[in-house]
Design a protein around this motif. Structure first.
Motif, mmCIF file in Angstrom:
data_model
loop_
_atom_site.group_PDB
_atom_site.id
_atom_site.type_symbol
_atom_site.label_atom_id
_atom_site.label_comp_id
_atom_site.label_asym_id
_atom_site.label_seq_id
_atom_site.Cartn_x
_atom_site.Cartn_y
_atom_site.Cartn_z
ATOM 1 N N UNK A 150 -108.765 -20.552 29.538
ATOM 2 C CA UNK A 150 -107.563 -20.874 30.304
ATOM 3 C C UNK A 150 -106.401 -21.168 29.363
ATOM 4 N N UNK A 151 -106.685 -21.899 28.295
ATOM 5 C CA UNK A 151 -105.635 -22.364 27.374
ATOM 6 C C UNK A 151 -105.349 -21.393 26.230
ATOM 7 N N UNK A 152 -105.986 -20.239 26.257
ATOM 8 C CA UNK A 152 -105.805 -19.215 25.217
ATOM 9 C C UNK A 152 -106.162 -19.769 23.835
ATOM 10 N N UNK A 153 -107.300 -20.465 23.772
ATOM 11 C CA UNK A 153 -107.774 -21.072 22.520
ATOM 12 C C UNK A 153 -109.260 -20.764 22.327
ATOM 13 N N UNK A 154 -109.607 -19.492 22.339
ATOM 14 C CA UNK A 154 -111.032 -19.146 22.281
ATOM 15 C C UNK A 154 -111.653 -19.510 20.937
ATOM 16 N N UNK A 176 -121.203 -28.184 13.383
ATOM 17 C CA UNK A 176 -120.597 -27.409 14.455
ATOM 18 C C UNK A 176 -120.682 -25.921 14.158
ATOM 19 N N UNK A 177 -120.731 -25.138 15.226
ATOM 20 C CA UNK A 177 -120.650 -23.681 15.095
ATOM 21 C C UNK A 177 -119.652 -23.155 16.122
ATOM 22 N N UNK A 178 -118.981 -22.063 15.762
ATOM 23 C CA UNK A 178 -118.126 -21.373 16.722
ATOM 24 C C UNK A 178 -118.934 -20.283 17.425
ATOM 25 N N UNK A 179 -118.426 -19.879 18.576
ATOM 26 C CA UNK A 179 -119.049 -18.778 19.301
ATOM 27 C C UNK A 179 -118.919 -17.480 18.521
ATOM 28 N N UNK A 180 -119.922 -16.643 18.637
ATOM 29 C CA UNK A 180 -119.928 -15.297 18.069
ATOM 30 C C UNK A 180 -119.334 -14.368 19.128
ATOM 31 N N UNK A 181 -118.089 -13.962 18.929
ATOM 32 C CA UNK A 181 -117.339 -13.227 19.950
ATOM 33 C C UNK A 181 -117.123 -11.783 19.500
ATOM 34 N N UNK A 182 -117.273 -10.852 20.443
ATOM 35 C CA UNK A 182 -117.125 -9.432 20.147
ATOM 36 C C UNK A 182 -116.162 -8.796 21.137
ATOM 37 N N UNK A 183 -115.624 -7.642 20.750
ATOM 38 C CA UNK A 183 -114.761 -6.884 21.645
ATOM 39 C C UNK A 183 -115.506 -6.566 22.948
ATOM 40 N N UNK A 184 -114.794 -6.644 24.056
ATOM 41 C CA UNK A 184 -115.291 -6.335 25.399
ATOM 42 C C UNK A 184 -116.273 -7.366 25.946
ATOM 43 N N UNK A 185 -116.425 -8.488 25.257
ATOM 44 C CA UNK A 185 -117.240 -9.571 25.805
ATOM 45 C C UNK A 185 -116.586 -10.154 27.050
ATOM 46 N N UNK A 186 -117.441 -10.716 27.923
ATOM 47 C CA UNK A 186 -116.913 -11.513 29.025
ATOM 48 C C UNK A 186 -117.311 -12.980 28.820
ATOM 49 N N UNK A 239 -108.930 -17.987 37.939
ATOM 50 C CA UNK A 239 -108.119 -16.768 37.972
ATOM 51 C C UNK A 239 -107.265 -16.644 36.714
ATOM 52 N N UNK A 240 -106.754 -17.767 36.230
ATOM 53 C CA UNK A 240 -105.957 -17.746 35.002
ATOM 54 C C UNK A 240 -106.805 -17.327 33.806
ATOM 55 N N UNK A 241 -108.043 -17.815 33.742
ATOM 56 C CA UNK A 241 -108.932 -17.436 32.647
ATOM 57 C C UNK A 241 -109.188 -15.929 32.647
ATOM 58 N N UNK A 242 -109.472 -15.373 33.813
ATOM 59 C CA UNK A 242 -109.729 -13.937 33.902
ATOM 60 C C UNK A 242 -108.464 -13.125 33.617
ATOM 61 N N UNK A 243 -107.324 -13.624 34.057
ATOM 62 C CA UNK A 243 -106.073 -12.930 33.753
ATOM 63 C C UNK A 243 -105.817 -12.896 32.253
ATOM 64 N N UNK A 244 -106.090 -14.004 31.563
ATOM 65 C CA UNK A 244 -105.904 -14.039 30.113
ATOM 66 C C UNK A 244 -106.805 -13.029 29.410
ATOM 67 N N UNK A 245 -108.040 -12.915 29.890
ATOM 68 C CA UNK A 245 -108.954 -11.929 29.299
ATOM 69 C C UNK A 245 -108.424 -10.519 29.537
ATOM 70 N N UNK A 246 -107.930 -10.247 30.758
ATOM 71 C CA UNK A 246 -107.367 -8.931 31.070
ATOM 72 C C UNK A 246 -106.159 -8.623 30.191
ATOM 73 N N UNK A 247 -105.469 -9.666 29.773
ATOM 74 C CA UNK A 247 -104.274 -9.474 28.938
ATOM 75 C C UNK A 247 -104.603 -9.530 27.443
ATOM 76 N N UNK A 248 -105.842 -9.181 27.100
ATOM 77 C CA UNK A 248 -106.271 -8.964 25.715
ATOM 78 C C UNK A 248 -106.429 -10.262 24.917
ATOM 79 N N UNK A 249 -106.809 -11.348 25.580
ATOM 80 C CA UNK A 249 -107.026 -12.611 24.873
ATOM 81 C C UNK A 249 -108.053 -12.466 23.757
ATOM 82 N N UNK A 250 -109.178 -11.837 24.059
ATOM 83 C CA UNK A 250 -110.249 -11.723 23.070
ATOM 84 C C UNK A 250 -109.841 -10.781 21.939
#
Length: 277
Positions: A150-154, A176-186, A239-250
């Motif tokens: 939501x806050x655009x701080x993945x 601590x560990x960060x998430x392992x994030x990849x293109x096209x992840x949900x 809805x804001x979280x999904x909109x951010x993802x649609x707008x290329x957040x990842x």
């Protein structure tokens, strides 16, 4: 030599995976797992509300992806976790507290259970680890790996292993560990992959606990601290979280990963710097 542990957890599939995975390690002896009822969980709360279609669908998809990630393992692995199923909040009742003290484990590990309010905090001081899905102190409370979408701080999606105290996600941080994030992840793929990776790290922490270093706290701007409750998880927030993802957040994060990560430093226990973890 076995490390004797007691696990305090919930009773959804990710919690079942937790207790079965930890107890599958030959060097860890899980004396008992206390598994709290799902009563009052987020899905139940959302289902009871009138306007919940989007959130309920989101949570049902989460349930399905957890089955995709963890179901086969949970169905096939032998359960060495000695589970005891209890009501929500019962973990703080004196009869269970006394039983855990009698077991005298080397460590207690909590993941997904009620806030601990008993003298277990004193009896097992610095031998009681909480697995917080979220990067404390930046995100505390409920849904701490949802709100960064939501806050655009993945870069703030991750897991904190901490010495538990009487506060909410405020204990001294071990690692601590960060998430392992990849293109096209949900959202669900990122969350479940993080859960899996976190439990791999948890086993290493348990087996090397006496070798871990005391780490300095994180210096951070109090304005960067977020605290959320279950009631904050609204239709509009989702809805804001999904909109951010649609707008290329990842994609934007991955293209400037070092820049974003450096804005929110995390604690890596110095013992693991020369280890593969």
């Amino acid at each position: 030599m076995y490390t004797k542990v007691v696990l305090l957890t919930g009773n959804e599939l990710r919690h079942e995976f937790f207790r079965k995975y930890i107890s599958s390690d030959p060097d860890i002896n899980v004396l008992n797992s206390y598994c709290e009822s799902e009563k009052g969980n987020l899905t139940e709360i959302v289902r009871s509300e009138a306007k919940n279609n989007f959130r309920l669908r989101h949570l049902e998809v989460r349930q399905q992806t957890e089955s995709d990630f963890f179901g086969l393992f949970c169905n096939k692995i032998k359960d060495n976790s000695n589970p005891i199923f209890i009501a929500k909040g019962e973990i703080n009742e004196s009869i269970l507290v006394d039983k855990i003290c009698e077991l005298n484990p080397d460590l207690i590990i909590s993941y997904g259970c009620s806030i601990i309010k008993s003298n277990l905090l004193q009896v097992f001081h610095r031998r009681f680890i909480n697995i917080h899905l979220g990067l404390s102190p930046y995100y505390r409370g409920s849904g701490t790996n949802f709100w960064p979408f939501v806050n655009k701080e993945v870069q703030c999606i991750g897991t904190t292993f901490m010495h538990i105290d009487s506060g909410v996600d405020t204990g001294e941080i071990i690692h601590q560990i960060r998430a392992d994030i990849h293109y096209n992840d949900n959202i669900h793929q990122i969350g479940n992959r993080l859960i899996k990776n976190s439990f791999e790290v948890c086993i290493k922490i348990i087996k090397n606990f006496n070798k871990l270093q005391t780490m300095p706290g994180i210096e951070f701007n109090k304005n960067d601290e977020r605290y959320y409750r279950k009631k904050d998880f609204t239709e509009n927030a989702l809805k804001e979280a999904y909109q951010n993802i649609d707008e290329k957040l990842i994609e934007n994060y991955l293209e400037q990963k070092d820049f974003f990560d450096n804005k929110y430093p995390i604690i890596s226990n110095s013992y693991f710097k020369s280890q593969i973890i």
